[in-house]
Each structure stands twice: as C-alpha cells, then as structure tokens.
Design a protein around this motif. Structure first.
Motif, PDB file in Angstrom:
ATOM      1  N   SER A   1     -63.393  -3.903 -11.235  1.00  0.00           N
ATOM      2  CA  SER A   1     -63.478  -2.578 -11.857  1.00  0.00           C
ATOM      3  C   SER A   1     -63.901  -2.698 -13.307  1.00  0.00           C
ATOM      4  O   SER A   1     -64.439  -1.774 -13.897  1.00  0.00           O
ATOM      5  N   ASN A   2     -63.639  -3.871 -13.874  1.00  0.00           N
ATOM      6  CA  ASN A   2     -63.921  -4.122 -15.289  1.00  0.00           C
ATOM      7  C   ASN A   2     -65.311  -4.752 -15.412  1.00  0.00           C
ATOM      8  O   ASN A   2     -65.606  -5.716 -14.717  1.00  0.00           O
ATOM      9  N   ALA A   3     -66.125  -4.209 -16.297  1.00  0.00           N
ATOM     10  CA  ALA A   3     -67.446  -4.804 -16.514  1.00  0.00           C
ATOM     11  C   ALA A   3     -67.305  -5.981 -17.468  1.00  0.00           C
ATOM     12  O   ALA A   3     -66.649  -5.874 -18.496  1.00  0.00           O
ATOM     13  N   SER A   4     -67.922  -7.101 -17.106  1.00  0.00           N
ATOM     14  CA  SER A   4     -68.035  -8.228 -18.043  1.00  0.00           C
ATOM     15  C   SER A   4     -69.520  -8.501 -18.188  1.00  0.00           C
ATOM     16  O   SER A   4     -70.246  -8.536 -17.198  1.00  0.00           O
ATOM     17  N   SER A   5     -69.963  -8.717 -19.410  1.00  0.00           N
ATOM     18  CA  SER A   5     -71.411  -8.734 -19.642  1.00  0.00           C
ATOM     19  C   SER A   5     -71.855  -9.956 -20.436  1.00  0.00           C
ATOM     20  O   SER A   5     -71.034 -10.704 -20.986  1.00  0.00           O
TER      21      SER A   5
ATOM     22  N   CYS B   1     -68.786 -11.124 -22.456  1.00  0.00           N
ATOM     23  CA  CYS B   1     -68.254 -10.059 -23.307  1.00  0.00           C
ATOM     24  C   CYS B   1     -67.754  -8.973 -22.357  1.00  0.00           C
ATOM     25  O   CYS B   1     -68.542  -8.196 -21.807  1.00  0.00           O
ATOM     26  N   SER B   2     -66.455  -8.990 -22.126  1.00  0.00           N
ATOM     27  CA  SER B   2     -65.882  -8.025 -21.184  1.00  0.00           C
ATOM     28  C   SER B   2     -65.731  -6.664 -21.839  1.00  0.00           C
ATOM     29  O   SER B   2     -65.671  -6.564 -23.071  1.00  0.00           O
ATOM     30  N   ALA B   3     -65.665  -5.652 -21.008  1.00  0.00           N
ATOM     31  CA  ALA B   3     -65.527  -4.269 -21.469  1.00  0.00           C
ATOM     32  C   ALA B   3     -66.569  -3.939 -22.543  1.00  0.00           C
ATOM     33  O   ALA B   3     -66.219  -3.554 -23.664  1.00  0.00           O
TER      34      ALA B   3
ATOM     35  N   LEU C   1     -46.233  -2.992 -14.603  1.00  0.00           N
ATOM     36  CA  LEU C   1     -46.402  -1.962 -13.578  1.00  0.00           C
ATOM     37  C   LEU C   1     -47.880  -1.676 -13.347  1.00  0.00           C
ATOM     38  O   LEU C   1     -48.356  -1.641 -12.210  1.00  0.00           O
ATOM     39  N   HIS C   2     -48.629  -1.503 -14.433  1.00  0.00           N
ATOM     40  CA  HIS C   2     -50.055  -1.152 -14.311  1.00  0.00           C
ATOM     41  C   HIS C   2     -50.848  -2.280 -13.638  1.00  0.00           C
ATOM     42  O   HIS C   2     -51.672  -2.042 -12.755  1.00  0.00           O
ATOM     43  N   ASN C   3     -50.573  -3.517 -14.069  1.00  0.00           N
ATOM     44  CA  ASN C   3     -51.288  -4.674 -13.512  1.00  0.00           C
ATOM     45  C   ASN C   3     -51.132  -4.789 -12.000  1.00  0.00           C
ATOM     46  O   ASN C   3     -52.013  -5.297 -11.324  1.00  0.00           O
ATOM     47  N   GLN C   4     -49.993  -4.340 -11.507  1.00  0.00           N
ATOM     48  CA  GLN C   4     -49.752  -4.482 -10.067  1.00  0.00           C
ATOM     49  C   GLN C   4     -50.708  -3.641  -9.244  1.00  0.00           C
ATOM     50  O   GLN C   4     -51.050  -3.994  -8.120  1.00  0.00           O
ATOM     51  N   VAL C   5     -51.114  -2.519  -9.792  1.00  0.00           N
ATOM     52  CA  VAL C   5     -51.963  -1.634  -8.989  1.00  0.00           C
ATOM     53  C   VAL C   5     -53.421  -1.696  -9.398  1.00  0.00           C
ATOM     54  O   VAL C   5     -54.302  -1.372  -8.615  1.00  0.00           O
ATOM     55  N   GLU C   6     -53.728  -2.126 -10.632  1.00  0.00           N
ATOM     56  CA  GLU C   6     -55.132  -2.261 -11.033  1.00  0.00           C
ATOM     57  C   GLU C   6     -55.214  -3.168 -12.249  1.00  0.00           C
ATOM     58  O   GLU C   6     -54.898  -2.756 -13.364  1.00  0.00           O
ATOM     59  N   ALA C   7     -55.674  -4.372 -12.012  1.00  0.00           N
ATOM     60  CA  ALA C   7     -55.657  -5.352 -13.098  1.00  0.00           C
ATOM     61  C   ALA C   7     -56.930  -5.309 -13.951  1.00  0.00           C
ATOM     62  O   ALA C   7     -56.905  -5.710 -15.113  1.00  0.00           O
TER      63      ALA C   7
ATOM     64  N   SER D   1     -58.622  -2.880 -15.352  1.00  0.00           N
ATOM     65  CA  SER D   1     -58.510  -2.044 -16.555  1.00  0.00           C
ATOM     66  C   SER D   1     -57.577  -2.671 -17.581  1.00  0.00           C
ATOM     67  O   SER D   1     -57.613  -2.319 -18.765  1.00  0.00           O
ATOM     68  N   CYS D   2     -56.747  -3.610 -17.154  1.00  0.00           N
ATOM     69  CA  CYS D   2     -55.842  -4.256 -18.108  1.00  0.00           C
ATOM     70  C   CYS D   2     -56.603  -5.107 -19.109  1.00  0.00           C
ATOM     71  O   CYS D   2     -56.087  -5.396 -20.195  1.00  0.00           O
ATOM     72  N   CYS D   3     -57.828  -5.519 -18.767  1.00  0.00           N
ATOM     73  CA  CYS D   3     -58.599  -6.342 -19.714  1.00  0.00           C
ATOM     74  C   CYS D   3     -58.875  -5.572 -21.003  1.00  0.00           C
ATOM     75  O   CYS D   3     -58.481  -6.025 -22.086  1.00  0.00           O
ATOM     76  N   PRO D   4     -59.513  -4.396 -20.950  1.00  0.00           N
ATOM     77  CA  PRO D   4     -59.705  -3.665 -22.210  1.00  0.00           C
ATOM     78  C   PRO D   4     -58.403  -3.179 -22.839  1.00  0.00           C
ATOM     79  O   PRO D   4     -58.307  -3.092 -24.069  1.00  0.00           O
ATOM     80  N   LEU D   5     -57.395  -2.894 -22.004  1.00  0.00           N
ATOM     81  CA  LEU D   5     -56.113  -2.452 -22.580  1.00  0.00           C
ATOM     82  C   LEU D   5     -55.486  -3.584 -23.390  1.00  0.00           C
ATOM     83  O   LEU D   5     -55.002  -3.387 -24.505  1.00  0.00           O
ATOM     84  N   THR D   6     -55.543  -4.767 -22.826  1.00  0.00           N
ATOM     85  CA  THR D   6     -55.001  -5.941 -23.512  1.00  0.00           C
ATOM     86  C   THR D   6     -55.776  -6.246 -24.788  1.00  0.00           C
ATOM     87  O   THR D   6     -55.186  -6.508 -25.844  1.00  0.00           O
ATOM     88  N   MET D   7     -57.095  -6.237 -24.695  1.00  0.00           N
ATOM     89  CA  MET D   7     -57.883  -6.602 -25.887  1.00  0.00           C
ATOM     90  C   MET D   7     -57.645  -5.601 -27.021  1.00  0.00           C
ATOM     91  O   MET D   7     -57.559  -5.981 -28.186  1.00  0.00           O
ATOM     92  N   THR D   8     -57.516  -4.337 -26.661  1.00  0.00           N
ATOM     93  CA  THR D   8     -57.279  -3.318 -27.688  1.00  0.00           C
ATOM     94  C   THR D   8     -55.929  -3.559 -28.356  1.00  0.00           C
ATOM     95  O   THR D   8     -55.799  -3.522 -29.583  1.00  0.00           O
TER      96      THR D   8
END
Ligand SMILES: Cc1cc2nc3c(=O)[nH]c(=O)nc-3n(C[C@H](O)[C@H](O)[C@H](O)COP(=O)(O)OP(=O)(O)OC[C@H]3O[C@@H](n4cnc5c(N)ncnc54)[C@H](O)[C@@H]3O)c2cc1C
Length: 549
Positions: free
Chosen positions: A271-275, A223-225, A126-132, A134-141
């Motif tokens: 929206s997600n910073a990758s560095s 190095c994302s997030a 559900l979350h990925n459909q509207v904003e993917a 932020s899913c990067c740090p959510l997934t890594m955590t």
C-alpha cells in the motif's frame, strides 16, 4: 433482484471458522492490556479502546483495499507537464487520515505526558496489525521530530505542521497545508548501510551553515512515501556528509527539483509507495552542523528502528490471534484443533514469542518517556538495536507458522496472513539490517560501555527471581567481556541478550505463567522450530489468554 439459485448446490458448508473481524483489537488483547498496566497510561484507555475498535472494523477492511489497489506513479499529466505524483486508493488516505487524526505520528511530541510514548506505541501496535504499509510514513513523520529539532529555526516552521493532527494529501506546497508528513532518503545505489559512500552533492545557494539553503544534485535508490511534504536526506558538502530538509515544493511556490524515477515493485508493504528519486538542484535547508549529517539523522533512525520492533510485534500478534481463532473453531479428526496437543504446542509457542516481542517494544517506549534519565537513555540506546535485530528477525518464521495453523486457508489472500507474511521481512532489512544492528551494539559497547551496563542493570531486576535466568546472565556477562571475536559471534551473543531481556521483562510484567513458560522454552530450547516447547508448559492457558474473542 437476484434470487440465489440452490439448484447447483452440491454440499453444505460446515467446519469453517467464522471470520475474526470485525472485532476490537484492544479490548480482546489480554497481553497488551496487562503490559500496559506497567506504565502510567490509564489516561489513554478510552483512546486505545476507540482505536482498537476502529482497527478491527473500518481500518481492517481499508487495509485490504489499500493493498489490492496499489499506488500508481504518474510522471506527467495528460498535457505533458511533469507532475511526479503518486495516486493512492481512497482506502490508503482513510488509513493515513485516521491515524494522523488520532495522533499516531505526533501524540508524544504534542502532549509529552507520562506514558505518552507507551500509549503511542500501543496505538501503532493496533494500526500495524491491520495495515502496516501506512505505518511507514506515519513512523517517518513521528521520527523526524528529534532530528529537525537540531535546527531550531527550521523546527519553528515545521514542527507545528508535523504535529498537527491534519492529513492533507494534496500535491501542493507545505506552507499551504494545515499538516504535513515527512519522509527520509539516505540509501543510494552504491550503498545503503555505508552512507559515507553517498555521492549526492550539496552546494550552498548563499551563505553556508546550519539553517541555510543549499542545492542538492544526485539520487536516492530508496525513498519511501515520496508524496511526503519534505524529506530528511543526506548529501555531501565540502565538510562531509550533512543532513538536509528537502521540501517537495520550494518556498517560491515552484516545484522543487525532486523527481520520482519509478516505484519499487516490492514483495510486501504494497500500500506504501517506495520510489527511486533524483535531485536536480533541489533546494534544501541544512539541519544541524555541516559534516555531522549522520549524528543529526541518527535521532530519526533510532526512532524508526524502535517502530520496526513495534511493527514486528504487531504482525506477530495479529498472526497468532488469527491462528488461535481459526484453530478454536476448526475440527480435525473429531476434535477441535486447539484440543490437539501437537498444535497446542505450536500455538502456545507462537503466543509466547508474540508476548515477548510486545514486552520488548513497550519497555523501549518506557525509556523514551524518560528523556532526562541518563540510565534510561543508555538502556534505550543499546536495547533498540538488540530488539531491532531479534524481534524483527523472529517475525517471518513466526507468521509462516501461524499460516500453517490455518492450513491452506492461511496461504490464500482472502485471509490477512499472506499480507502479514510478505510484510514481515522489511522490518529487519530497512533502517539497518540484522548485521548492522549487531555492529551497532558493538559500537555502543565500545563507545558507551555504560549502555551495556544499563542492560545488565535491567536484567539484575529479575536475576534473583529465576535461578536459571540468573545463571544465564552470569554466563552471558562473561561471554561479553572479550569482544575480540565479536564480529563473528555477534548474532549468537545478541540473540542471548535479547532472550534474557525478554524473559526479564515478562517476569517484571508479573504474569508468572507467561514468564516461566518463556524462560523454560527459550533459555534451553529443545528444538529449533516453533512447537518444540518442553513438556509441562501450560499450553491451553497460554492459548486461552491469546484468544482474541
Ligand atoms: C521496502 C523498502 C523501503 C525502503 N525505504 C527507504 C527509505 O525510505 N529511505 C531510505 O533511505 N532507505 C530506504 N530503504 C533502504 C534500506 O534502508 C536499505 O536497503 C538498507 O539499509 C540496506 O542497505 P542496502 O540495500 O544498500 O544493503 P547493503 O548495505 O549492501 O547491505 C547488504 C547486507 O550486508 C550486510 N552488511 C552491511 N555491512 C556489513 C558489515 N560491515 N559486516 C557484515 N555484514 C554487513 C547488511 O546487514 C545486509 O544484510 C528501503 C528498503 C526497503 C526494502
């Protein structure tokens, strides 16, 4: 007060579909609700309903804001102090906070009940459909947990914070926070796939060995997030590549030697910073055995790969939902678009692909819910790589086709489709790109032949119910006996494995309409593009069940 001026109006606006949002992404998703009936997740109905509502209302608009206002890197403060801070729009924090408070990175660890991983996968869907992004740090955590468990003394401090449902984005030490997020940094300039080429060095600050503190010097190219509270990283010691947990702040309350060089200017995932980062004598604890870094971090990698599958399935669902919604309201040549056979064929094909992707994701989630079942773990081992290869690869073309269903409106940023399209390729690139998944499948077949057997055992469940599928499986089994040319043929064979599995999983879900259409369309495809379904497929029914409103 501004009074609208009608004087310059030249025309009446008509034949434009109403916006799809706001809507409830869960209650309007027939395929998801049907698929969830296969798992013991009745307890999650209310939370899924709530998150479906949130996703289609506040998070939907937050997603636009978080992507229009990209993260900004500030190396120094105005007085010249180094601070290495990334500033995010409040909408990004809203997305993170909502997700964390609803347990997206933590629920199966916090409450490991039957169906916990399936329910979490559905929430991520559900979350990925509207904003993917932020899913990067959510997934890594989420994914960091099994890797950190390799080091029980570290885990005792960190896991309660990782699984706490608190989001604290402040730039301060992890031990002053009620909850933390975790990133991951493996990729270096000279090689991402080939992590053995990593040059970052680690030297023990006192004693060496698991749980001990080391100083790391080197760099990471991705190095994302980077505002995460700590990162699982790989670095070389005298014993080889090892896994470390590197916090952004040291235990003495000083900033760690973790320096952000710059942010990547990315195609999507904005929206997600990758560095790019450098470690200058950065303190980090050894997690697991020295020299066994890959074996330790692979537990994290496996789960991030799983989330890539869910993420791609979600992007496809949102794309086809938008396409069906639009075409249901748009008239061309005197008929609503969904009544035109040519576009019915496209929409039904997109719907089939989306349902098959979802079935794949939820089946892997089911196996995660059985960590003590050897057969399920063998299945999970190889099916994750198959799904990561296939589902992630299918998404960009799928979303482009959905865009086309909206015509020009699908190319314009006011619709969500351009963002979905830009997002899609990342899932196949990061965490092991396509070829890497294929090679991983070969590795699994050679080192754990039982894992391929587990896939065929899964296929056997339905082989007898559809003669065409049965025949396809028999041929594929023969093709996989001799793997001497696998490096060349891998993509073709993995694709067949994926399609078989998807067909079988759809049959198991019990919706004959969808399963039969998928098997007819995919086992002997009549064309390469979407919209080349053979005659006789019940397109209108497939479209109807995909319609979000
Ligand atoms: C937006 C984004 C965010 C990222 N965030 C992170 C992060 O947070 N942490 C992190 O560690 N990494 C991150 N990455 C890096 C990502 O995981 C790597 O880019 C990826 O693993 C590929 O590595 P590479 O770029 O070095 O490509 P390479 O390893 O050079 O691969 C190039 C191509 O060669 C193929 N290939 C490799 N080996 C073989 C082979 N033996 N045979 C045939 N083909 C082969 C690959 O499939 C790929 O297509 C991120 C990447 C992106 C795009």
């Amino acid at each position: 007060m501004n009074t609208p001026c009608n004087a310059a109006e030249t025309h009446t606006v008509f034949n434009q579909p109403p916006p799809l949002d706001p809507y409830n992404l869960f209650t309007t998703d027939t395929a998801l609700r049907e698929a969830l009936q296969q798992a013991p997740v009745q307890w999650a109905e209310t939370q899924l309903n709530d998150y479906g509502y949130l996703s289609g209302h506040t998070l939907f608009s937050a997603g636009f804001l978080a992507n229009e206002n990209m993260p900004q890197f500030h190396s120094h403060d105005r007085f010249g102090h180094r601070m290495d801070q990334v500033a995010f729009h409040p909408a990004y924090h809203q997305l993170m906070q909502t997700a964390i408070e609803h347990g997206l990175p933590s629920s199966p660890w916090q409450t490991p009940q039957p169906g916990a991983h399936v329910a979490r996968a559905a929430m991520m869907y559900l979350h990925n459909q509207v904003e993917a992004g932020s899913c990067c740090p959510l997934t890594m955590t989420f994914a960091a947990v099994p890797a950190i468990r390799h080091q029980p003394d570290i885990a005792a401090h960190w896991l309660p914070l990782i699984t706490a449902r608190h989001y604290d984005p402040a730039n301060k030490p992890w031990f002053e926070k009620p909850g933390v997020t975790i990133g991951m940094a493996m990729t270096e300039k000279q090689g991402g796939t080939d992590v053995r080429a990593n040059t970052t060095r680690a030297r023990p600050l006192g004693q060496s060995g698991p749980g001990q503190l080391y100083a790391l010097t080197g760099h990471k190219w991705f190095c994302s997030a980077p505002m995460s509270d700590a990162f699982l990283v790989l670095a070389q010691t005298d014993k080889g590549l090892s896994c470390f947990l590197l916090p952004r702040w040291r235990e003495d309350g000083q900033r760690n030697g973790f320096y952000i060089q710059r942010l990547k200017d990315k195609l999507g995932n904005r929206s997600n910073a990758s560095s790019e980062v450098e470690f200058r004598e950065a303190h980090a604890w050894l997690v697991g055995e020295e020299g066994r870094g890959v074996a330790t971090i692979i537990d994290m990698v496996a789960l991030t790969r799983f989330d890539c599958i869910t993420g791609s399935a979600a992007l496809m669902r949102q794309a086809v939902a938008q396409a069906v919604h639009h075409c249901s309201h748009r008239q061309v040549c005197g008929k609503v678009l969904t009544d035109h056979p040519l576009i019915q064929n496209v929409l039904a094909d997109l719907a089939l692909e989306s349902e098959a992707a979802l079935a794949f994701s939820l089946r892997i989630a089911q196996s995660l819910d059985h960590p003590d079942d050897e057969q399920e773990q063998l299945f999970c081992r190889i099916a994750t790589a198959i799904g990561k290869y296939w589902v992630c690869k299918r998404a960009p073309g799928h979303i482009n086709e959905a865009q086309e269903c909206l015509g020009g409106a699908g190319y314009v940023e006011e619709s969500i489709l351009p963002r979905l399209y830009r997002e899609a390729p990342v899932n196949s690139i990061w965490e092991g790109s396509g070829n890497v998944q294929c090679l991983d499948i070969l590795r699994a077949m050679q080192r754990q032949p039982d894992s391929l057997e587990a896939v065929f055992a899964e296929l056997e469940k339905t082989a007898g119910t559809d003669p065409q599928l049965g025949q396809y499986i028999t041929t594929l089994k023969k093709d996989l006996v001799n793997t001497s040319n696998f490096h060349y043929e891998a993509r073709r064979l993995v694709e067949k494995l994926a399609i078989c599995l998807q067909g079988s999983l759809l049959l198991q879900t019990g919706n004959a309409l969808v399963a039969d259409a998928f098997l007819r369309a995919r086992l002997q495809p009549e064309g390469l593009a979407y919209g080349t379904l053979p005659t006789g497929i019940p397109c209108t029914q497939l479209i109807e069940r995909t319609r979000p409103l």
